[in-house]
Motif scaffolding. Sequence first.
Motif, PDB file in Angstrom:
ATOM      1  N   ALA A  15      29.475  33.710  39.600  1.00 30.43           N
ATOM      2  CA  ALA A  15      30.117  32.394  39.534  1.00 30.43           C
ATOM      3  C   ALA A  15      30.564  32.093  38.102  1.00 30.43           C
ATOM      4  CB  ALA A  15      29.147  31.315  40.017  1.00 30.43           C
ATOM      5  N   ASP A  16      31.688  31.442  37.959  1.00 32.12           N
ATOM      6  CA  ASP A  16      32.244  31.004  36.669  1.00 32.12           C
ATOM      7  C   ASP A  16      32.671  32.159  35.753  1.00 32.12           C
ATOM      8  OD1 ASP A  16      31.768  28.418  37.457  1.00 32.12           O
ATOM      9  OD2 ASP A  16      29.774  28.377  36.530  1.00 32.12           O
ATOM     10  N   ASP A  17      32.785  33.362  36.288  1.00 31.05           N
ATOM     11  CA  ASP A  17      33.260  34.466  35.465  1.00 31.05           C
ATOM     12  C   ASP A  17      34.792  34.436  35.479  1.00 31.05           C
ATOM     13  OD1 ASP A  17      33.843  36.735  34.130  1.00 31.05           O
ATOM     14  OD2 ASP A  17      32.703  38.106  35.426  1.00 31.05           O
ATOM     15  N   ARG A  18      35.354  33.552  34.617  1.00 33.85           N
ATOM     16  CA  ARG A  18      36.796  33.301  34.644  1.00 33.85           C
ATOM     17  C   ARG A  18      37.592  34.560  34.266  1.00 33.85           C
ATOM     18  NH1 ARG A  18      40.497  30.873  31.241  1.00 33.85           N
ATOM     19  NH2 ARG A  18      42.183  29.868  32.382  1.00 33.85           N
ATOM     20  N   ALA A  19      37.092  35.309  33.276  1.00 31.24           N
ATOM     21  CA  ALA A  19      37.810  36.503  32.814  1.00 31.24           C
ATOM     22  C   ALA A  19      37.970  37.507  33.956  1.00 31.24           C
ATOM     23  CB  ALA A  19      37.056  37.134  31.648  1.00 31.24           C
ATOM     24  N   SER A  20      36.909  37.699  34.731  1.00 33.49           N
ATOM     25  CA  SER A  20      36.987  38.641  35.858  1.00 33.49           C
ATOM     26  C   SER A  20      37.980  38.156  36.901  1.00 33.49           C
ATOM     27  CB  SER A  20      35.619  38.789  36.526  1.00 33.49           C
ATOM     28  OG  SER A  20      34.779  39.546  35.712  1.00 33.49           O
ATOM     29  N   ARG A  21      38.003  36.856  37.123  1.00 31.13           N
ATOM     30  CA  ARG A  21      38.923  36.325  38.136  1.00 31.13           C
ATOM     31  C   ARG A  21      40.379  36.541  37.716  1.00 31.13           C
ATOM     32  NH1 ARG A  21      36.350  31.987  41.899  1.00 31.13           N
ATOM     33  NH2 ARG A  21      34.233  32.796  41.870  1.00 31.13           N
ATOM     34  N   VAL A  22      40.661  36.347  36.430  1.00 31.47           N
ATOM     35  CA  VAL A  22      42.032  36.575  35.951  1.00 31.47           C
ATOM     36  C   VAL A  22      42.393  38.055  36.112  1.00 31.47           C
ATOM     37  CG1 VAL A  22      43.507  36.570  33.896  1.00 31.47           C
ATOM     38  CG2 VAL A  22      42.015  34.620  34.358  1.00 31.47           C
ATOM     39  N   LYS A  23      41.471  38.936  35.711  1.00 31.83           N
ATOM     40  CA  LYS A  23      41.735  40.381  35.841  1.00 31.83           C
ATOM     41  C   LYS A  23      41.903  40.780  37.307  1.00 31.83           C
ATOM     42  CE  LYS A  23      39.676  42.638  31.849  1.00 31.83           C
ATOM     43  NZ  LYS A  23      38.551  43.435  31.393  1.00 31.83           N
ATOM     44  N   GLY A  24      41.106  40.157  38.166  1.00 32.94           N
ATOM     45  CA  GLY A  24      41.177  40.450  39.605  1.00 32.94           C
ATOM     46  C   GLY A  24      42.528  40.081  40.181  1.00 32.94           C
ATOM     47  N   LEU A  25      43.047  38.923  39.745  1.00 28.40           N
ATOM     48  CA  LEU A  25      44.371  38.492  40.222  1.00 28.40           C
ATOM     49  C   LEU A  25      45.445  39.445  39.721  1.00 28.40           C
ATOM     50  CD1 LEU A  25      44.163  34.620  39.763  1.00 28.40           C
ATOM     51  CD2 LEU A  25      44.323  35.865  41.923  1.00 28.40           C
ATOM     52  N   GLU A  26      45.311  39.857  38.441  1.00 31.98           N
ATOM     53  CA  GLU A  26      46.293  40.792  37.869  1.00 31.98           C
ATOM     54  C   GLU A  26      46.290  42.126  38.619  1.00 31.98           C
ATOM     55  OE1 GLU A  26      46.258  39.138  33.270  1.00 31.98           O
ATOM     56  OE2 GLU A  26      45.142  40.944  33.779  1.00 31.98           O
ATOM     57  N   ALA A  27      45.118  42.505  39.126  1.00 29.70           N
ATOM     58  CA  ALA A  27      45.022  43.780  39.852  1.00 29.70           C
ATOM     59  C   ALA A  27      45.521  43.650  41.290  1.00 29.70           C
ATOM     60  CB  ALA A  27      43.565  44.259  39.844  1.00 29.70           C
ATOM     61  N   GLY A  28      45.903  42.425  41.694  1.00 34.23           N
ATOM     62  CA  GLY A  28      46.425  42.234  43.053  1.00 34.23           C
ATOM     63  C   GLY A  28      45.400  41.723  44.041  1.00 34.23           C
ATOM     64  N   GLY A  29      44.208  41.344  43.554  1.00 34.49           N
ATOM     65  CA  GLY A  29      43.161  40.825  44.445  1.00 34.49           C
ATOM     66  C   GLY A  29      43.608  39.546  45.137  1.00 34.49           C
ATOM     67  N   ASP A  30      43.062  39.297  46.337  1.00 31.39           N
ATOM     68  CA  ASP A  30      43.515  38.149  47.127  1.00 31.39           C
ATOM     69  C   ASP A  30      42.594  36.944  47.005  1.00 31.39           C
ATOM     70  OD1 ASP A  30      45.819  39.365  48.772  1.00 31.39           O
ATOM     71  OD2 ASP A  30      44.229  40.849  48.939  1.00 31.39           O
ATOM     72  N   ASP A  31      41.282  37.178  46.775  1.00 29.68           N
ATOM     73  CA  ASP A  31      40.349  36.043  46.780  1.00 29.68           C
ATOM     74  C   ASP A  31      39.066  36.454  46.052  1.00 29.68           C
ATOM     75  OD1 ASP A  31      39.410  33.538  47.338  1.00 29.68           O
ATOM     76  OD2 ASP A  31      39.376  33.787  49.524  1.00 29.68           O
ATOM     77  N   PHE A  32      38.218  35.472  45.831  1.00 26.95           N
ATOM     78  CA  PHE A  32      36.948  35.720  45.133  1.00 26.95           C
ATOM     79  C   PHE A  32      35.838  35.012  45.883  1.00 26.95           C
ATOM     80  CE2 PHE A  32      40.430  35.701  42.243  1.00 26.95           C
ATOM     81  CZ  PHE A  32      40.231  36.841  41.495  1.00 26.95           C
ATOM     82  N   ILE A  33      34.662  35.616  45.844  1.00 24.34           N
ATOM     83  CA  ILE A  33      33.485  34.949  46.391  1.00 24.34           C
ATOM     84  C   ILE A  33      32.360  35.160  45.382  1.00 24.34           C
ATOM     85  CG2 ILE A  33      32.743  36.923  47.824  1.00 24.34           C
ATOM     86  CD1 ILE A  33      32.452  34.057  49.758  1.00 24.34           C
ATOM     87  N   SER A  34      31.573  34.091  45.174  1.00 26.25           N
ATOM     88  CA  SER A  34      30.537  34.171  44.141  1.00 26.25           C
ATOM     89  C   SER A  34      29.279  34.843  44.675  1.00 26.25           C
ATOM     90  CB  SER A  34      30.173  32.771  43.662  1.00 26.25           C
ATOM     91  OG  SER A  34      31.304  32.138  43.151  1.00 26.25           O
ATOM     92  N   LYS A  35      28.671  35.598  43.776  1.00 31.26           N
ATOM     93  CA  LYS A  35      27.351  36.176  44.070  1.00 31.26           C
ATOM     94  C   LYS A  35      26.271  35.223  43.573  1.00 31.26           C
ATOM     95  CE  LYS A  35      28.217  41.122  43.396  1.00 31.26           C
ATOM     96  NZ  LYS A  35      27.833  42.239  42.547  1.00 31.26           N
ATOM     97  N   PRO A  36      25.143  35.039  44.199  1.00 32.67           N
ATOM     98  CA  PRO A  36      24.808  35.600  45.511  1.00 32.67           C
ATOM     99  C   PRO A  36      25.664  34.975  46.612  1.00 32.67           C
ATOM    100  CG  PRO A  36      23.128  34.049  44.775  1.00 32.67           C
ATOM    101  CD  PRO A  36      24.075  34.190  43.649  1.00 32.67           C
ATOM    102  N   ILE A  37      25.979  35.800  47.609  1.00 35.54           N
ATOM    103  CA  ILE A  37      26.937  35.370  48.623  1.00 35.54           C
ATOM    104  C   ILE A  37      26.339  34.312  49.551  1.00 35.54           C
ATOM    105  CG2 ILE A  37      28.280  36.163  50.606  1.00 35.54           C
ATOM    106  CD1 ILE A  37      28.598  38.819  49.086  1.00 35.54           C
ATOM    107  N   ASP A  38      27.108  33.246  49.718  1.00 37.87           N
ATOM    108  CA  ASP A  38      26.717  32.172  50.625  1.00 37.87           C
ATOM    109  C   ASP A  38      27.421  32.419  51.961  1.00 37.87           C
ATOM    110  OD1 ASP A  38      26.438  29.873  52.058  1.00 37.87           O
ATOM    111  OD2 ASP A  38      27.122  28.519  50.470  1.00 37.87           O
ATOM    112  N   ARG A  39      26.613  32.604  53.010  1.00 41.57           N
ATOM    113  CA  ARG A  39      27.186  32.945  54.313  1.00 41.57           C
ATOM    114  C   ARG A  39      28.159  31.867  54.821  1.00 41.57           C
ATOM    115  NH1 ARG A  39      23.578  33.517  59.721  1.00 41.57           N
ATOM    116  NH2 ARG A  39      25.312  33.675  61.173  1.00 41.57           N
ATOM    117  N   LEU A  40      27.830  30.602  54.568  1.00 46.08           N
ATOM    118  CA  LEU A  40      28.686  29.505  55.051  1.00 46.08           C
ATOM    119  C   LEU A  40      30.039  29.503  54.341  1.00 46.08           C
ATOM    120  CD1 LEU A  40      26.118  26.584  55.350  1.00 46.08           C
ATOM    121  CD2 LEU A  40      27.172  27.912  57.198  1.00 46.08           C
TER     122      LEU A  40
END
Length: 340
Positions: free
Chosen positions: A108-133
């Motif tokens: 959660a709150d790892d903004r740098a990873s989210r930006v890199k993920g978008l640049e790599a073509g990623g579609d979405d993010f989910i925070s660890k630990p994963i919340d089933r709901l």
Amino acid sequence: MHDKSTGAILSRTDLNRGQEGDQDKAKILVVDDNALTRNLAAEMLFLENYTAIEAESGIAALECVQQFQIDLILLDVLMPLMNGFEVCRRLKQDPRTQLIPVVFMTVADDRASRVKGLEAGGDDFISKPIDRLELIPRLRNWIRHKRLNEDLNQTEQALFSIAQALESRYRKTDQPSDRLVQLTEAFSHYLQLDFADIQNLTAAAHLHDIGTVAIPDAILLKTGQLTAAEKAIVEKHVLVGERLCRPLRNFRGLLPIIRHHHERWDGSGYPDGLQQDSIPWLAQIFQTLDIYDALTSLRPYKQALDSPTALQIMQQEAERGWRNPDLVQKFRQFLQTRSC
Ligand SMILES: [Fe+2]
């Protein structure tokens, strides 16, 4: 259970494959080098009646997508050998896997990873630990999205097949446009075009003359001079083709190539009489390839020319003002690199 051929670990849900209704079950690939995180995610998916397939590394994940029809990927970021960004980049560059939604599992709150993920073509993010709901509604949306895209993709494939059937009317080879497709890919790489441009040019190699569906065989295969009325019918193929390909949302850049692949550098071409650099760049490139391919191909109404003769004709056309002389020169240099 460990599948040694891929290095992937298949979850127990996967062992149920083949049971009634399983073909409609979405298959989700969980990629994480941490077994605990992976197993927890797989367990959540199992409870929601998804088929979960686990991969313990990025390399195993890339092998898995070749082996299974994956509907969505839950992808860890930090993994040894190949990180999640690189895995995502490779998936999104491959036409066979680019439609698979990639959801990064990040802290959660790892903004740098989210930006890199978008640049790599990623579609979405989910925070660890994963919340089933949080996880399950997102998966449902992405899987629905992917299946809609697949339906559109099938429409694209149908158009490609129709174009191929049409082309076989005047081509005398078993695999009509393969040579032009290969030439297009090679020249695009030589010009160091970006991925989207290469995709649009390759699609053009298949679809540029789909508008010939509106030209009767008597005109298309005519060996003698065309009358003015016949010429007008032939010239309409670029407009018909543009209209037929308009619904292809994945190939927006294709339409100007189809419309303008018969323009001439001096403005004497059709349909719009565009001149020089007002002719879209990709249309100029494709036209160069199309002309060379036409000159060196056997047609019912003409013999195939050898490469030097074809280049000589293209050079004469450039001197006459019909072609971009710099581009013809680049194409000549490209062919020389291939013959070395
Ligand atoms: Fe054409």
